[in-house]
Design an enzyme around this catalytic site. Structure first.
Site, PDB file in Angstrom:
ATOM      1  N   CYS A  29       0.807  -1.225   0.000  1.00  0.00           N
ATOM      2  CA  CYS A  29       0.000   0.000   0.000  1.00  0.00           C
ATOM      3  C   CYS A  29       0.836   1.269   0.000  1.00  0.00           C
ATOM      4  O   CYS A  29       0.370   2.321  -0.430  1.00  0.00           O
ATOM      5  CB  CYS A  29      -0.946   0.003   1.201  1.00  0.00           C
ATOM      6  SG  CYS A  29      -2.123  -1.344   1.142  1.00  0.00           S
ATOM      7  N   HIS A  41      -3.522   7.484   1.897  1.00  0.00           N
ATOM      8  CA  HIS A  41      -3.873   6.129   1.469  1.00  0.00           C
ATOM      9  C   HIS A  41      -5.299   5.851   1.934  1.00  0.00           C
ATOM     10  O   HIS A  41      -5.660   6.194   3.065  1.00  0.00           O
ATOM     11  CB  HIS A  41      -2.898   5.127   2.090  1.00  0.00           C
ATOM     12  CG  HIS A  41      -3.271   3.707   1.829  1.00  0.00           C
ATOM     13  ND1 HIS A  41      -3.630   3.263   0.568  1.00  0.00           N
ATOM     14  CD2 HIS A  41      -3.362   2.625   2.647  1.00  0.00           C
ATOM     15  CE1 HIS A  41      -3.911   1.972   0.640  1.00  0.00           C
ATOM     16  NE2 HIS A  41      -3.764   1.557   1.883  1.00  0.00           N
ATOM     17  N   ASN A  76      -9.958   0.045  -0.717  1.00  0.00           N
ATOM     18  CA  ASN A  76      -8.493   0.097  -0.612  1.00  0.00           C
ATOM     19  C   ASN A  76      -7.893  -0.502  -1.887  1.00  0.00           C
ATOM     20  O   ASN A  76      -7.966  -1.708  -2.101  1.00  0.00           O
ATOM     21  CB  ASN A  76      -8.062  -0.690   0.629  1.00  0.00           C
ATOM     22  CG  ASN A  76      -6.557  -0.665   0.848  1.00  0.00           C
ATOM     23  OD1 ASN A  76      -5.797  -0.218  -0.025  1.00  0.00           O
ATOM     24  ND2 ASN A  76      -6.126  -1.136   1.999  1.00  0.00           N
TER      25      ASN A  76
HETATM   26  O1  UT7 Z   1      -3.879  -0.859   3.356  1.00  0.00           O
HETATM   27  C1  UT7 Z   1      -3.222  -1.588   4.316  1.00  0.00           C
HETATM   28  C2  UT7 Z   1      -3.647  -1.187   5.608  1.00  0.00           C
HETATM   29  N1  UT7 Z   1      -4.856  -1.886   6.001  1.00  0.00           N
HETATM   30  C3  UT7 Z   1      -5.584  -1.293   6.875  1.00  0.00           C
HETATM   31  O2  UT7 Z   1      -5.271  -0.183   7.218  1.00  0.00           O
HETATM   32  C4  UT7 Z   1      -6.728  -2.020   7.506  1.00  0.00           C
HETATM   33  C5  UT7 Z   1      -6.698  -1.710   8.966  1.00  0.00           C
HETATM   34  N2  UT7 Z   1      -7.785  -2.310   9.729  1.00  0.00           N
HETATM   35  C6  UT7 Z   1      -9.063  -1.922   9.584  1.00  0.00           C
HETATM   36  O3  UT7 Z   1      -9.389  -1.105   8.749  1.00  0.00           O
HETATM   37  C7  UT7 Z   1     -10.072  -2.489  10.544  1.00  0.00           C
HETATM   38  O4  UT7 Z   1      -9.394  -3.156  11.589  1.00  0.00           O
HETATM   39  C8  UT7 Z   1     -11.053  -3.470   9.852  1.00  0.00           C
HETATM   40  C9  UT7 Z   1     -11.991  -2.698   8.958  1.00  0.00           C
HETATM   41  C10 UT7 Z   1     -10.306  -4.515   9.076  1.00  0.00           C
HETATM   42  C11 UT7 Z   1     -11.912  -4.176  10.915  1.00  0.00           C
HETATM   43  O5  UT7 Z   1     -12.573  -3.233  11.729  1.00  0.00           O
HETATM   44  P1  UT7 Z   1     -12.545  -3.371  13.317  1.00  0.00           P
HETATM   45  O6  UT7 Z   1     -13.374  -2.302  13.846  1.00  0.00           O
HETATM   46  O7  UT7 Z   1     -11.091  -3.421  13.722  1.00  0.00           O
HETATM   47  O8  UT7 Z   1     -13.274  -4.738  13.528  1.00  0.00           O
HETATM   48  P2  UT7 Z   1     -12.735  -6.078  14.192  1.00  0.00           P
HETATM   49  O9  UT7 Z   1     -11.697  -6.723  13.340  1.00  0.00           O
HETATM   50  O10 UT7 Z   1     -12.395  -5.779  15.609  1.00  0.00           O
HETATM   51  O11 UT7 Z   1     -14.014  -6.989  14.122  1.00  0.00           O
HETATM   52  C12 UT7 Z   1     -15.214  -6.649  14.871  1.00  0.00           C
HETATM   53  C13 UT7 Z   1     -16.261  -7.720  14.589  1.00  0.00           C
HETATM   54  C14 UT7 Z   1     -15.754  -9.135  14.744  1.00  0.00           C
HETATM   55  O12 UT7 Z   1     -16.759  -9.903  15.366  1.00  0.00           O
HETATM   56  P3  UT7 Z   1     -16.660 -10.229  16.943  1.00  0.00           P
HETATM   57  O13 UT7 Z   1     -15.348 -10.953  17.148  1.00  0.00           O
HETATM   58  O14 UT7 Z   1     -16.693  -8.878  17.623  1.00  0.00           O
HETATM   59  O15 UT7 Z   1     -17.878 -11.073  17.158  1.00  0.00           O
HETATM   60  C15 UT7 Z   1     -15.559  -9.621  13.338  1.00  0.00           C
HETATM   61  O16 UT7 Z   1     -15.720 -11.013  13.198  1.00  0.00           O
HETATM   62  O17 UT7 Z   1     -16.733  -7.609  13.240  1.00  0.00           O
HETATM   63  C16 UT7 Z   1     -16.681  -8.910  12.617  1.00  0.00           C
HETATM   64  N3  UT7 Z   1     -16.423  -8.725  11.188  1.00  0.00           N
HETATM   65  C17 UT7 Z   1     -17.389  -8.525  10.282  1.00  0.00           C
HETATM   66  N4  UT7 Z   1     -18.736  -8.456  10.397  1.00  0.00           N
HETATM   67  C18 UT7 Z   1     -19.439  -8.218   9.288  1.00  0.00           C
HETATM   68  C19 UT7 Z   1     -15.232  -8.704  10.566  1.00  0.00           C
HETATM   69  N5  UT7 Z   1     -15.403  -8.484   9.241  1.00  0.00           N
HETATM   70  C20 UT7 Z   1     -16.744  -8.383   9.060  1.00  0.00           C
HETATM   71  C21 UT7 Z   1     -17.549  -8.145   7.925  1.00  0.00           C
HETATM   72  N6  UT7 Z   1     -18.874  -8.066   8.077  1.00  0.00           N
HETATM   73  N7  UT7 Z   1     -17.027  -7.972   6.687  1.00  0.00           N
END
Ligand code: UT7
Length: 321
Positions: free
Chosen positions: A114, A248, A278
Site C-alpha cells: 500500500c 492512502h 483500498n
Molecule cells: O492498506 C493496508 C492497511 N490496512 C488497513 O489499514 C486495515 C486496517 N484495519 C481496519 O481497517 C479495521 O481493523 C477493519 C476494517 C479490518 C476491521 O474493523 P474493526 O473495527 O477493527 O473490527 P474487528 O476486526 O475488531 O471486528 C469486529 C467484529 C468481529 O466480530 P466479533 O469478534 O466482535 O464477534 C468480526 O468477526 O466484526 C466482525 N467482522 C465482520 N462483520 C461483518 C469482521 N469483518 C466483518 C464483515 N462483516 N465484513
C-alpha cells in the site's frame, strides 16, 4: 536554481465493473451497514479478466501523459508500484512500456504494497534530480481482487482494483515548486500482520491476503501521524500550511484519526475510500488525480501524500503543485 521533480500531469483508470456492499453481502456474511460503519467503503471496482495491472496502469499513464502534454517517446523512466503484477516477471513496468509503445527507457517495479506509490515517487524523485531521466511515469496499479480470499469477510470487503499515474519532470526552478521532501520507513518484524500466504519461492502459488485488521489499524494511525510530522518538519512547515492531504484510502476511520492527531480539518483531506475501497498502491494516485481533475488541487497548493501497508512499510511526501 534548484533541480526538482515537478508534477506535470495525473491520470487514473478503474475497471468497468463496480460492486456495491449489498452485492458482496450476497456472497459473504456481511452487511452494507457493517462495512460503511467500520470502513467508510460503499463501492469498489473489480477487474474483469481482460483488465490487468499492466492494462489499467497503461490507461492511467496515457491520461497522465496527455495532461502533461507529453508523448510516450518522451518518457525516460517508468516505475510501477504494485503487489499484484501481471506475471512474477517481467516487471509490469516493462509491460506498461510495451502497451504505451514507449521506446528504450528505464522500467522496473517497486513492491511496497500500500505504500508502494510513496516508495516509487521517492525513487523517481532521486533519479530525476540526479539526471537519470528528464520525464518519469510513476504508476500505482493493482488487481487485489485476484489475491483475495472471497470466503474471508474480514478482508474481501476491504479492497478494490484500479490504477493511478503521475508524470514527474526534472526542472531547474527558482521557486518552491516540486517534491520538497519524502520520508520512507519499514519494520519487517510486523510482516505477519498483513501478508499474502503464497509466493513463487515458498508455496509456488499466488496466495491470498491475510490481515490482523485491528493491529494494522493501531500501527497505521501512529505511524502515519509520525511520518507526516517528519516530512513537515523537514520542510519547516506546519499543518496550517497544508492545502491538501491525499492519504492512502484503507479506512475512513484511520484517515479521520490521523487528520485529528495532526489538527487537520476534514475538508482539506481528499477522500475516495467510499467509492474505490483500498486499492493498495493505486489509492494515493487515484485520489490525487480525482482532486486535480475536479479542481480542488490547484497550482501553488502544498500537498502531502501518505500511505502505510504490508511490511510494515510507510511513507509520506510533501510537494508544491
Ligand atoms: O492498506 C493496508 C492497511 N490496512 C488497513 O489499514 C486495515 C486496517 N484495519 C481496519 O481497517 C479495521 O481493523 C477493519 C476494517 C479490518 C476491521 O474493523 P474493526 O473495527 O477493527 O473490527 P474487528 O476486526 O475488531 O471486528 C469486529 C467484529 C468481529 O466480530 P466479533 O469478534 O466482535 O464477534 C468480526 O468477526 O466484526 C466482525 N467482522 C465482520 N462483520 C461483518 C469482521 N469483518 C466483518 C464483515 N462483516 N465484513
Amino acid at each position: 536554481m534548484t533541480r526538482r521533480a515537478i508534477l506535470k500531469g495525473t491520470g487514473s483508470a478503474l475497471p468497468r465493473t463496480r460492486v456495491s456492499n449489498a452485492e458482496l453481502a450476497e456472497r459473504v456474511d456481511t452487511s452494507d451497514e457493517w462495512i460503511v460503519e467500520r470502513t467508510g467503503i460503499r463501492f469498489r471496482h473489480i477487474a474483469e479478466p481482460d483488465e490487468t495491472t499492466a492494462t489499467l496502469g497503461a490507461d492511467a499513464a496515457r491520461q497522465a501523459l496527455e495532461a502533461a502534454g507529453l508523448q510516450p517517446a518522451d518518457v525516460g523512466l517508468i516505475i510501477v508500484a504494485t503487489a499484484t503484477p501481471d506475471n512474477t516477471f517481467p516487471a509490469s513496468a516493462t509491460k506498461v512500456q510495451a502497451l504505451l509503445g514507449a521506446p528504450d527507457c528505464i522500467a522496473f517495479d517497486v513492491a511496497a504494497v500500500c505504500s508502494g506509490f510513496l516508495y516509487a515517487v521517492s525513487v523517481a524523485d532521486a533519479m530525476l534530480r540526479t539526471g537519470a531521466a528528464k520525464h518519469a511515469l510513476v504508476i500505482g496499479s493493482e488487481t487485489f481482487s485476484r489475491i483475495l480470499d472471497w470466503e474471508d469477510r474480514t478482508t474481501c470487503v476491504l479492497f478494490g482494483d484500479g490504477a493511478g499515474a503521475v508524470v514527474l519532470s526534472a526542472e531547474d526552478v527558482a521557486d518552491d515548486r516540486g517534491i520538497l521532501a519524502t520520508r520512507l520507513h519499514a519494520e519487517g518484524q510486523y510482516s505477519d500482520m498483513l501478508y499474502v500466504d503464497g509466493g513463487p519461492s515458498t508455496t509456488g502459488t499466488v496466495g491470498h491476503v491475510r490481515m490482523q485488521g485491528r493491529e494494522v489499524f493501531r500501527h497505521a494511525v501512529t505511524n502515519l501521524a509520525a511520518v507526516l510530522g517528519e516530512v513537515m518538519a523537514e520542510v519547516g512547515l506546519s499543518a496550517d500550511d497544508i492545502d491538501w492531504v491525499v492519504p492512502h484510502q484503507a479506512n475512513k476511520r484511520i484517515i479521520d484519526a490521523t487528520a485529528k492527531k495532526l489538527g487537520l480539518p476534514a475538508d482539506r483531506v481528499v477522500l475516495t475510500v467510499d467509492r474505490h475501497a483500498n486499492t493498495s498502491a493505486a489509492s494515493v494516485p487515484l485520489a490525487l488525480d480525482l482532486a486535480v481533475r475536479d479542481g480542488r488541487i490547484q497550482r501553488g497548493d502544498l500537498v502531502v501524500l501518505e500511505a502505510m501497508g504490508g511490511g510494515f512499510t510507510w511513507g509520506a511526501a510533501v510537494l508544491r503543485i
